[in-house]
Design an enzyme around this catalytic site. Structure first.
Site, PDB file in Angstrom:
ATOM      1  N   ASP A 376       0.811  -1.210   0.000  1.00  0.00           N
ATOM      2  CA  ASP A 376       0.000   0.000   0.000  1.00  0.00           C
ATOM      3  C   ASP A 376       0.850   1.269   0.000  1.00  0.00           C
ATOM      4  OD1 ASP A 376      -2.728   0.112  -0.325  1.00  0.00           O
ATOM      5  OD2 ASP A 376      -3.106   0.827   1.709  1.00  0.00           O
ATOM      6  N   ASP A 775     -11.240  -5.908  11.501  1.00  0.00           N
ATOM      7  CA  ASP A 775     -11.339  -7.346  11.708  1.00  0.00           C
ATOM      8  C   ASP A 775     -12.570  -7.714  12.534  1.00  0.00           C
ATOM      9  OD1 ASP A 775     -10.334  -6.055  13.875  1.00  0.00           O
ATOM     10  OD2 ASP A 775      -8.480  -7.186  14.012  1.00  0.00           O
TER      11      ASP A 775
END
Length: 1076
Positions: A376, A775
């Site tokens: 990224d 998550d």
């Protein structure tokens, strides 16, 4: 042991040593019919009947052994409670009475029939059976080489008289011995052909040693002949791939009992506290009671999801026998593995390289594995490091597979101080190990040279590629999408196929970045990988790893497949979560980095409900669950109902129009009725996938496949026809006719920054946006859709990573977790009101509420840790003078807390040192990181102030990092608490020596113990502040002097050494007032 039968098919099995005999009526024609149709009971020969839902009765969910309801009930009440074929315990079915040892299963609770024992019928059946055996059974068997004829059962020592060995509807006759045909399936002979304990243990030992299985998974027949009964013991490939077993009742029942007792004691304790206020310290008493009530609620939220802990074990040999048959193509499912990295300076390339090398060397078919690395940060350093890694992997992977080494990350393999010559029989091992170690050292030198070179180049100067063109990722926030396939997943030629040097596919991905777009941090990167992999490989399962979590157990993927590919269990499993284990942590684990209490206690408790929560790494997903689909229904008669997943049922009942609008917004749309739209989409899918067979199941039955029009699919998944076609394939698959260039072009399209615009990505599909802890939110959404998850704890840890052992880095990590939990709690996805009407169980909901509300505990915790100092300064206490009843409730509560902790450590195996470190850091994190997370969350909610995402440093840990001190504002609250309580202890003792009477030392001792309780919990923090060899940082000294000065002035203001009394102070003035 003797076995005899007659021509009619009756079988007698007995053991002289065990003094038991079982007589079975098993007609050959009925047994064969039962095996073929499944409608005949294999024990009594009667029809199996139907269950409460009108379906064919099935007593064993593991192997489907044909058994009727009568034999099922008898075996559970009076028998061994085990299936005759697979030896697993019979589960309790709906409408059946509960027996000892039953566990709570999904949809198995039936309170109306829980204790509905039909004792009269059962007893009558037993009497009739015993009478039939004793009156009509004449035996003609060989007994210790002596013939025994016409012996009544009651006089025959070979007959068992216990009820649990006698089955209903049994018939006996004079039987003649007959040899058992080893080629015939055991089920054809009935229940009597059981495997006795000694034979079973002997067979298990042989299976573990793999003495009868060759490298291709084919059973060898060289060690036995046709008369060996172990050959046809059972068909191993048909057995379950995993097994769930609860904690033993001797450990879990006392634990549950003490929890109930603690609840009762808590009720009486709070009754006493509320009815006995401290009038002269009412404010302190009220604050303490409020804090204690909150602590009790937090304990309940944390405790009850641990009510049904379970453990699991897997059978890797059965997985190989079922899906890797010799002479046939491997049927194991493909797996796409995702690795995410952002900053090569905080996440060193050598760490990422070791993770990638462990993936490429995993013990799984090469053609079934694909590794995707998401960069990224678009760093050329990461790009060049992966290029070097792919070259070194051609040496490292064959070495790992040839000598079967563990772990398969070279940095940690060579760092382990073990005897690498142990159990090594290859003469060339030492020589090859030295060569590969030398090659790895050279590889590290090249990687470190790249890092050193990258640090010297100014960011504004940028990088150029070998052809002279600028590197596309020179501007981290504004660059094109980049995809590079370093290894195509195919062997490099004939030599590669022969020497086993084939490598899995390795793909580098850096998604497009533009300044005006919100790229959603890690969650956006993961969703980009989902789309890229869906276009290029489209494996049905996905494993995600952080760049510092390498594969420590090369069979980890196989462990997960034992659950995912299980025919009975796997269809409803959305993900398999592995525990996080760490390397490089100090011996005493000062800051509770291992987090053992959470991974070995809480997660096992959740596995007994609906499954563990997703923790961000080390997790194998089902791709269909990531696409937002509901879990398949448990019964074929129940239609799949999509709910609003937002408001409780009572809300929708009160507002029917709102229910209609919500269902319209959330319901899965149907395909258009027009044949034109449907045929156009079918033709498009046929063109994309290359053959009609690949989507035959998608187009034959519109009702079963639930096709959606192309327009609806594009609105859901985005405008990529190739990717949409891949989402319709439950078992995965890629276009067969498309070229690599066309697929790469489509892959570049799906990682463009505008692809997710006006789609359901991040809302219902993929990793869910809205929190830095994506998550928890992603796993929560899956559980709301009716999926369940699995917690897999193999004997050798599956994945191992690095943890921030430095105090400041550790607190920043905890701050990020707490901030993400707070964002979920303040969002529309709050577990308190989201997901009603779906498949989320109430105990699972409690666990998610606890996972999102725990940062709020920091406020009462901070107040409670300040109370000891305030009590010592003001000579007041939060507890009145205790009576005998009050002392009883206080002592009982402390004993219950102690007993709960001890029993919890007993069934979980967690050590007392690990438990104590967890308690200490709960206080440290609560008064620092959690407190800041609450205020930052409120600022974001009220003022819209966004928080910055800080990447935790993944550099290799060392002792110097442990003692390194980095100042941060998170250190202020715990430092203040330590100084306040230390000063209060000194002040309290000195004040007691000067002013307290002898009988007043009791209350003073209580206050001092209260203060010492706070200091002991903050001791690791104090030790971290002092640094190594007592080299206290200057900032700590300045802050301590500042606070000490403030409280010294406060101490002088309250006049500590003057007598304190309510009456006026009299002093002799020297005048004689009596004279006139």
């Amino acid at each position: 042991m003797q076995q005899v039968s007659s021509a009619a098919g009756r079988l007698v099995a007995g053991s002289h040593n065990r003094n038991e005999l079982v007589v079975i009526s098993c007609h050959a024609h009925s047994a064969v019919k039962g095996k073929g149709s499944g409608e005949i009971c294999e024990i009594c020969g009667d029809e199996r009947g139907v269950n409460a839902e009108g379906e064919l009765f099935e007593g064993c969910n593991e192997c489907g052994f044909p058994i009727c309801r009568t034999c099922y009930d008898y075996e559970r009440l009076h028998g061994t409670q085990l299936c005759p074929l697979c030896k697993t315990r019979f589960p309790r079915l709906k409408g059946c009475p509960r027996v000892d040892g039953d566990e709570e299963e999904d949809d198995a609770d039936d309170l109306d029939n829980e204790f509905n024992f039909d004792s009269a019928t059962t007893k009558r059946d037993i009497i009739q059976t015993e009478h039939a055996i004793s009156s009509s059974c004449t035996l003609d068997i060989n007994y210790n080489d002596h013939r025994v004829s016409n012996v009544p059962p009651e006089n025959n020592p070979a007959l068992v008289s216990a009820e649990k060995h006698v089955h209903p509807n049994l018939h006996t006759n004079s039987l003649k011995p007959r040899a058992v045909d080893p080629s015939k399936h055991l089920a054809a002979y009935g229940y009597g052909t059981v495997a006795w304990k000694e034979r079973m243990e002997k067979w298990k030992q042989k299976q573990q040693q793999n003495s009868h299985v060759n490298l291709n998974g084919i059973r060898s027949n060289s060690d036995h002949d046709g008369d060996d009964p172990d050959v046809s013991l059972m068909d191993e490939a048909r057995q379950p791939l995993s097994r769930k077993f609860p904690i033993s009742s001797s450990q879990i029942n006392p634990y549950r009992m003490i929890i109930i007792i603690r609840l009762v004691v808590l009720g009486f304790f709070f009754h006493y506290r509320l009815t006995h206020p401290v009038k002269h310290a009412y404010a302190l008493w009220l604050i303490s009671v409020i804090c204690e009530v909150w602590f009790a609620l937090s304990w309940i939220l944390d405790q009850f999801p641990k009510w049904i802990p379970v453990e699991r074990e897997t059978y890797l040999d059965r997985l190989s026998l079922r899906y890797e048959k010799g002479g046939e193509a491997c049927q194991l499912s493909p797996v796409d593995i995702f690795v995410t990295t952002v900053d090569p300076l905080k996440e060193p390339p050598i760490v990422t390289a070791n993770t990638v090398l462990s993936i490429l060397a995993v013990d799984y078919p090469v053609e079934k594995v694909s590794c995707y690395v998401s960069d990224d940060g678009a760093s050329i350093l990461t790009f060049e490091s992966l290029s070097e890694t792919s070259e070194f992997a051609r040496k490292w992977v064959p070495f790992c597979k040839k000598f079967n080494i563990e772990p398969r990350a070279p940095e940690w393999y060579f760092a382990h101080k073990v005897d690498y010559l142990k159990d090594r029989v290859y003469p060339s091992f030492v020589k090859e190990r030295r060569a590969i170690k030398r090659a790895y050292e050279e590889f590290k030198v090249r990687i470190n040279a790249l890092v050193a070179k990258a640090q010297k180049v100014p960011p504004e100067q940028g990088w150029t590629q070998p052809d002279g063109t600028p590197w596309p990722g020179n501007n981290v926030r504004d660059h094109l999408g980049i995809i590079q396939i370093f290894v195509d997943g195919e062997s490099g030629g004939g030599d590669d196929s022969r020497n086993g040097s084939e490598l899995p596919r390795l793909v580098y991905v850096s998604r497009e970045k533009r300044p005006r777009f919100n790229h959603r941090k890690k969650a956006g990167a993961m969703n980009a990988l989902v789309r890229v992999s869906g276009v290029l490989t489209n494996a049905p399962y996905v494993l995600n790893l952080d760049c510092d979590h390498y594969i420590n157990n090369s069979k980890a993927v196989r462990e997960a497949m034992c659950f995912m590919m299980d025919p009975l269990l796997g269809k409803r499993v959305c993900y398999v979560q592995f525990p996080q284990r760490f390397d490089g942590i100090d011996e005493h684990d000062r800051y509770a980095n291992h987090n053992t209490v959470f991974f070995d206690i809480n997660m096992k408790g959740l596995d007994g409900i609906q499954g563990p929560i997703y923790v961000g790494t080390g997790c194998v997903f089902r791709r269909q669950a990531l696409y937002g689909f509901d879990a398949p229904p448990k019964s074929h008669k129940k239609s799949l109902k999509r709910t609003c997943n937002c408001w409780p049922k009572w809300y929708c009942c009160c507002f029917p129009r709102m229910e209609k609008n919500i269902n319209k917004a959330f319901k899965l749309p149907k395909i258009n009725d027009t044949d034109k739209a449907r045929n156009s989409w079918k033709g498009e899918a046929l063109r994309l996938l290359g053959s009609e067979e690949s989507i035959k199941g998608l187009i034959e039955d519109d009702e079963s496949s639930n096709l959606i029009s192309e327009h609806k699919l594009e609105k859901k998944f985005g405008q990529s026809s190739v990717f949409i076609a891949s989402t319709l394939l439950e078992d995965g698959g890629t276009p067969t006719s498309a070229s690599v260039a066309s697929l790469l072009k489509e892959a570049i399209h799906v990682i463009s920054c505008g692809y997710e615009s006006k789609t359901e990505w991040g809302e219902e599909i993929g990793w869910i946006y809205g929190s830095v802890t994506e998550d928890i939110l992603t796993g929560f959404k899956m559980h709301c859709h009716g999926w369940r998850s699995i917690y897999c704890v193999p004997e050798r840890p599956a994945f191992t990573g690095s943890a921030p052992i430095n105090l400041s880095d550790r607190l920043h990590q905890v701050l990020r977790w707490a901030l993400g939990s707070g964002e979920i709690f303040l969002s529309r996805h709050c577990p308190l009101w989201y997901g009603y009407g779906g498949g989320l169980k109430w105990l699972e909901r409690l666990s998610y509420v606890n996972a999102t509300v725990y940062p709020l505990t920091s406020i009462p915790l901070l107040a409670y840790c300040t109370l000891p100092a305030v009590c010592l300064f003001t000579r007041k206490f939060i507890i009145p003078e205790l009576s005998n009843v009050g002392s009883l409730w206080f002592v009982s509560l402390f004993m219950c807390i102690f007993a709960t902790s001890m029993l919890e450590m007993r069934w979980s195996g967690v050590g007392i040192d690990e438990w104590w470190r967890n308690e200490q850091f709960w206080v440290i994190g609560g008064v620092s990181a959690h407190l800041f997370a609450v205020f930052q969350g409120l600022l974001k909610l009220i003022a819209g102030v966004d928080t910055n995402f800080t990447v935790t440093s993944k550099s290799s840990s060392s002792s110097s990092d442990l003692y390194a001190f980095k100042w941060t504002s998170l250190l202020i609250p715990p430092t203040t608490l330590i100084i306040i309580n230390l000063i209060a202890v000194v002040a309290g003792i000195s004040d007691g020596i000067n002013n307290y009477a002898y009988d007043s030392w009791g209350p003073l001792l209580g206050k001092l113990l209260f203060a010492f309780w706070v200091i002991l919990h903050l001791y690791p923090f104090l030790k971290g502040l002092l640094g190594r060899h007592n080299r206290t940082p200057t900032i700590v000294i300045v802050w301590s002097v500042f606070l000490a000065s403030i409280f010294s002035l406060f101490w002088v203001r309250i006049h500590p050494y003057l007598p304190h009394s309510d009456y006026p102070f009299l002093e002799e003035c020297g005048l004689d007032c009596t004279t006139t």
